[in-house]
Design a protein around this motif. Structure first.
Motif, PDB file in Angstrom:
ATOM      1  N   LEU A 175       0.863  -0.307  -0.297  1.00 23.12           N
ATOM      2  CA  LEU A 175      -0.200  -0.080  -0.213  1.00 23.12           C
ATOM      3  C   LEU A 175       0.494   1.233  -0.291  1.00 23.12           C
ATOM      4  O   LEU A 175       1.837   0.803   0.303  1.00 23.12           O
ATOM      5  CB  LEU A 175      -0.811   0.117   1.394  1.00 23.12           C
ATOM      6  CG  LEU A 175      -1.697  -1.079   1.118  1.00 23.12           C
ATOM      7  CD1 LEU A 175      -2.756  -0.998   2.344  1.00 23.12           C
ATOM      8  CD2 LEU A 175      -2.930  -1.386  -0.093  1.00 23.12           C
ATOM      9  N   SER A 176       0.321   2.241   0.272  1.00 28.72           N
ATOM     10  CA  SER A 176       0.807   3.261  -0.177  1.00 28.72           C
ATOM     11  C   SER A 176       2.111   3.925   0.121  1.00 28.72           C
ATOM     12  O   SER A 176       2.967   4.292  -0.214  1.00 28.72           O
ATOM     13  CB  SER A 176      -0.252   4.794  -0.350  1.00 28.72           C
ATOM     14  OG  SER A 176      -0.989   5.235   1.517  1.00 28.72           O
ATOM     15  N   SER A 226      -7.028   2.814  -6.721  1.00 26.78           N
ATOM     16  CA  SER A 226      -7.406   3.542  -6.017  1.00 26.78           C
ATOM     17  C   SER A 226      -7.105   5.256  -5.811  1.00 26.78           C
ATOM     18  O   SER A 226      -7.058   5.045  -7.129  1.00 26.78           O
ATOM     19  CB  SER A 226      -6.027   3.265  -5.415  1.00 26.78           C
ATOM     20  OG  SER A 226      -5.670   4.174  -4.137  1.00 26.78           O
ATOM     21  N   ILE A 227      -7.901   5.771  -5.430  1.00 21.32           N
ATOM     22  CA  ILE A 227      -7.827   7.170  -5.062  1.00 21.32           C
ATOM     23  C   ILE A 227      -6.492   7.783  -5.038  1.00 21.32           C
ATOM     24  O   ILE A 227      -6.565   8.569  -5.744  1.00 21.32           O
ATOM     25  CB  ILE A 227      -8.644   7.958  -4.333  1.00 21.32           C
ATOM     26  CG1 ILE A 227      -8.269   7.511  -2.486  1.00 21.32           C
ATOM     27  CG2 ILE A 227     -10.406   7.123  -4.271  1.00 21.32           C
ATOM     28  CD1 ILE A 227      -9.023   8.258  -1.316  1.00 21.32           C
ATOM     29  N   TYR A 263       3.065   4.409  -4.859  1.00 22.57           N
ATOM     30  CA  TYR A 263       1.720   3.223  -5.200  1.00 22.57           C
ATOM     31  C   TYR A 263       0.512   4.146  -6.284  1.00 22.57           C
ATOM     32  O   TYR A 263       0.262   3.276  -7.008  1.00 22.57           O
ATOM     33  CB  TYR A 263       1.552   3.648  -3.914  1.00 22.57           C
ATOM     34  CG  TYR A 263      -0.006   2.493  -3.932  1.00 22.57           C
ATOM     35  CD1 TYR A 263      -0.675   4.150  -3.718  1.00 22.57           C
ATOM     36  CD2 TYR A 263      -0.628   1.704  -2.941  1.00 22.57           C
ATOM     37  CE1 TYR A 263      -2.612   3.286  -3.383  1.00 22.57           C
ATOM     38  CE2 TYR A 263      -1.397   1.077  -3.283  1.00 22.57           C
ATOM     39  CZ  TYR A 263      -2.456   1.491  -2.972  1.00 22.57           C
ATOM     40  OH  TYR A 263      -3.755   0.487  -2.682  1.00 22.57           O
ATOM     41  N   PRO A 286     -11.109   4.187  -2.403  1.00 24.11           N
ATOM     42  CA  PRO A 286     -11.311   4.624  -1.059  1.00 24.11           C
ATOM     43  C   PRO A 286     -10.539   3.930  -0.478  1.00 24.11           C
ATOM     44  O   PRO A 286     -10.235   3.041  -0.474  1.00 24.11           O
ATOM     45  CB  PRO A 286     -12.563   5.425  -1.118  1.00 24.11           C
ATOM     46  CG  PRO A 286     -13.319   4.049  -1.170  1.00 24.11           C
ATOM     47  CD  PRO A 286     -12.675   3.215  -1.868  1.00 24.11           C
ATOM     48  N   GLY A 287     -10.318   4.841   1.159  1.00 24.33           N
ATOM     49  CA  GLY A 287      -9.818   4.440   2.049  1.00 24.33           C
ATOM     50  C   GLY A 287     -11.014   2.956   2.406  1.00 24.33           C
ATOM     51  O   GLY A 287     -12.014   3.399   2.547  1.00 24.33           O
ATOM     52  N   GLY A 316      -0.724   2.031   4.397  1.00 22.08           N
ATOM     53  CA  GLY A 316      -1.913   2.437   4.054  1.00 22.08           C
ATOM     54  C   GLY A 316      -1.739   4.200   4.720  1.00 22.08           C
ATOM     55  O   GLY A 316      -1.172   4.244   5.632  1.00 22.08           O
ATOM     56  N   THR A 317      -2.148   5.437   3.626  1.00 22.66           N
ATOM     57  CA  THR A 317      -2.129   6.207   4.072  1.00 22.66           C
ATOM     58  C   THR A 317      -4.155   6.494   4.904  1.00 22.66           C
ATOM     59  O   THR A 317      -3.858   7.905   6.117  1.00 22.66           O
ATOM     60  CB  THR A 317      -2.312   7.666   3.238  1.00 22.66           C
ATOM     61  OG1 THR A 317      -1.019   7.369   2.809  1.00 22.66           O
ATOM     62  CG2 THR A 317      -2.264   8.902   3.500  1.00 22.66           C
ATOM     63  N   THR A 318      -4.527   5.946   3.886  1.00 21.95           N
ATOM     64  CA  THR A 318      -5.854   5.897   5.338  1.00 21.95           C
ATOM     65  C   THR A 318      -6.094   5.214   6.607  1.00 21.95           C
ATOM     66  O   THR A 318      -7.051   5.186   7.190  1.00 21.95           O
ATOM     67  CB  THR A 318      -7.037   5.450   4.058  1.00 21.95           C
ATOM     68  OG1 THR A 318      -6.718   3.966   3.876  1.00 21.95           O
ATOM     69  CG2 THR A 318      -7.035   6.358   3.002  1.00 21.95           C
ATOM     70  N   TRP A 346      -4.387  13.157  -2.729  1.00 27.80           N
ATOM     71  CA  TRP A 346      -5.596  12.623  -3.080  1.00 27.80           C
ATOM     72  C   TRP A 346      -6.371  13.455  -3.323  1.00 27.80           C
ATOM     73  O   TRP A 346      -6.251  14.583  -2.778  1.00 27.80           O
ATOM     74  CB  TRP A 346      -5.411  11.184  -2.501  1.00 27.80           C
ATOM     75  CG  TRP A 346      -4.343  10.398  -2.454  1.00 27.80           C
ATOM     76  CD1 TRP A 346      -3.380  10.347  -3.351  1.00 27.80           C
ATOM     77  CD2 TRP A 346      -4.487   9.201  -1.306  1.00 27.80           C
ATOM     78  NE1 TRP A 346      -2.700   9.404  -2.568  1.00 27.80           N
ATOM     79  CE2 TRP A 346      -3.188   8.584  -1.953  1.00 27.80           C
ATOM     80  CE3 TRP A 346      -4.433   8.887  -0.475  1.00 27.80           C
ATOM     81  CZ2 TRP A 346      -2.781   7.344  -1.362  1.00 27.80           C
ATOM     82  CZ3 TRP A 346      -4.204   7.578  -0.368  1.00 27.80           C
ATOM     83  CH2 TRP A 346      -3.733   6.766  -0.576  1.00 27.80           C
TER      84      TRP A 346
HETATM   85  C1  VAH Z   1      -3.887   2.985   1.398  1.00 26.20           C
HETATM   86  N1  VAH Z   1      -5.806   2.031   1.856  1.00 26.20           N
HETATM   87  O1  VAH Z   1      -4.150   3.904   2.336  1.00 26.20           O
HETATM   88  C2  VAH Z   1      -5.201   2.425   0.909  1.00 26.20           C
HETATM   89  C3  VAH Z   1      -5.568   3.256  -0.465  1.00 26.20           C
HETATM   90  C4  VAH Z   1      -6.718   4.697  -0.936  1.00 26.20           C
HETATM   91  C5  VAH Z   1      -5.869   4.615   0.030  1.00 26.20           C
HETATM   92  O2  VAH Z   1      -5.086   2.602  -1.368  1.00 26.20           O
HETATM   93  O3  VAH Z   1      -2.490   3.311   0.528  1.00 26.20           O
END
Ligand code: VAH
Length: 318
Positions: free
Chosen positions: A75-76, A113-114, A138, A166-167, A178-180, A275
């Motif tokens: 993930l990101s 992903s977003i 990512y 999305p998250g 992840g970022t979310t 994002w």
């Molecule tokens: C992330 N949970 O944070 C994933 C996702 C939109 C967020 O791609 O990298």
């Protein structure tokens, strides 16, 4: 029969459970880089390194699958920490999966992903078709992945489909890197400490979705009539556009003494700010009747209930 890669991950674990219920456990083959005793007792499970093309081909052939749902990825935030490894796993695994799908004529799903959008993309109500110049590894992987999946559809006729997630928020398996992820951690910390220190600044909006809606979207998309699809990789879908304080307000409805503080992580904050704030899901609604059941209020109520129950069970087992 469906082969799921990344079956022990945040999406994979809930997806495999739902698929087993819907299509029968013997028809769902879970796979991940490591084995898992509990998973192996619930249905077919294989250890699979998705960067090993032959291994993936052998497993797909052995079980005579007709579909691959490819979820194994970094993930990101983790990808930003190790970009070369992220490229090798995210792109190597994807092209292997697409090659197996081409050779064995399988249907193929993988999420975007977003994160596939960047600073130049319109941030509010981000359109289905718009500029995508992400500034994270990512995001580069996700845009390249969308283009690669569309290529395999147009060039080889592989039935590839995807959604831009999305998250994602779930109480079963926490996300990794992840970022979310703050939107998951906050619920656990609200129950445990009645307080949470967010690494994302207030007023930072991102799209979010409860995992049951995310898993249902895969099933809806994969079962959709192919002739209706004008897009394929990948559909914008979202349920909730929220900032950290929105989660705080909802949690305080159930835990009035809940306190929120901020200790912003510049790396993940920078990713979050690149994002969208909210994305437009109208193409998914029009082409395959995408719908969601959970808004932030309903999700919060269920997350707090399920985590409390899980923690109580854990205590009783200790
Ligand atoms: C992330 N949970 O944070 C994933 C996702 C939109 C967020 O791609 O990298």
């Amino acid at each position: 029969k469906i082969l799921v890669t990344g079956a022990l991950g945040q999406i994979g674990s809930e997806l495999v459970t739902t698929l087993r219920e819907r299509y029968g456990a013997s028809n769902i083959i879970g796979s991940d880089i490591r084995s898992n005793q509990a998973e192996m007792e619930k249905g077919p499970f294989e250890v699979l390194d998705v960067t090993n093309a032959d291994e993936m081909f052998e497993i797909a052939k052995k079980y005579e699958v007709d579909t691959i749902m490819h979820l194994a990825a970094l993930l990101s935030a983790k990808a930003e920490a190790m970009p070369k490894k992220a490229w090798d796993l995210n792109m190597g695994g994807l092209v292997n999966g697409l090659e197996v799908a081409r050779e064995l004529e399988l249907q193929f799903f993988t999420p975007s992903s977003i994160g596939a959008f960047g600073p130049l993309t319109p941030k509010d109500n981000t359109p289905q078709d718009t500029i995508q110049r992400p500034t994270t590894m990512y995001g580069v992987n996700k845009v390249a992945g969308e283009l690669l999946c569309d290529y395999y559809y147009h060039r080889f006729g592989v039935d590839t489909r995807g959604v831009r997630y999305p998250g994602l928020i779930s109480y079963l398996t926490p996300p990794g890197g992840g970022t979310t992820d703050y939107a998951v951690e906050i619920y656990y910390k609200a129950i445990k400490n009645k307080a949470y220190t967010s690494y994302i600044a207030e007023n930072t909006y991102m799209d979010m979705m409860y995992m049951p809606d995310a898993v249902n979207a895969i099933i809806q998309l994969m079962e959709a009539d192919s002739s209706r699809l004008e897009h394929r990789n990948a559909f914008n879908i979202s349920a909730i556009s929220a900032a950290p304080e929105d989660f705080m307000y909802e949690i305080q409805k159930h835990i009035p003494e809940f306190k929120m503080s901020y200790d912003v992580d510049p790396i993940r904050q920078k990713i979050a700010e690149s994002w969208p704030n909210s994305i437009d899901s109208s193409a998914a609604k029009k082409e395959w009747d995408f719908k969601v059941e959970y808004d932030i209020a309903k999700m919060t109520k269920e997350m707090l209930e399920k985590i409390t129950a899980k923690e109580l069970k854990k205590c009783s087992l200790e």
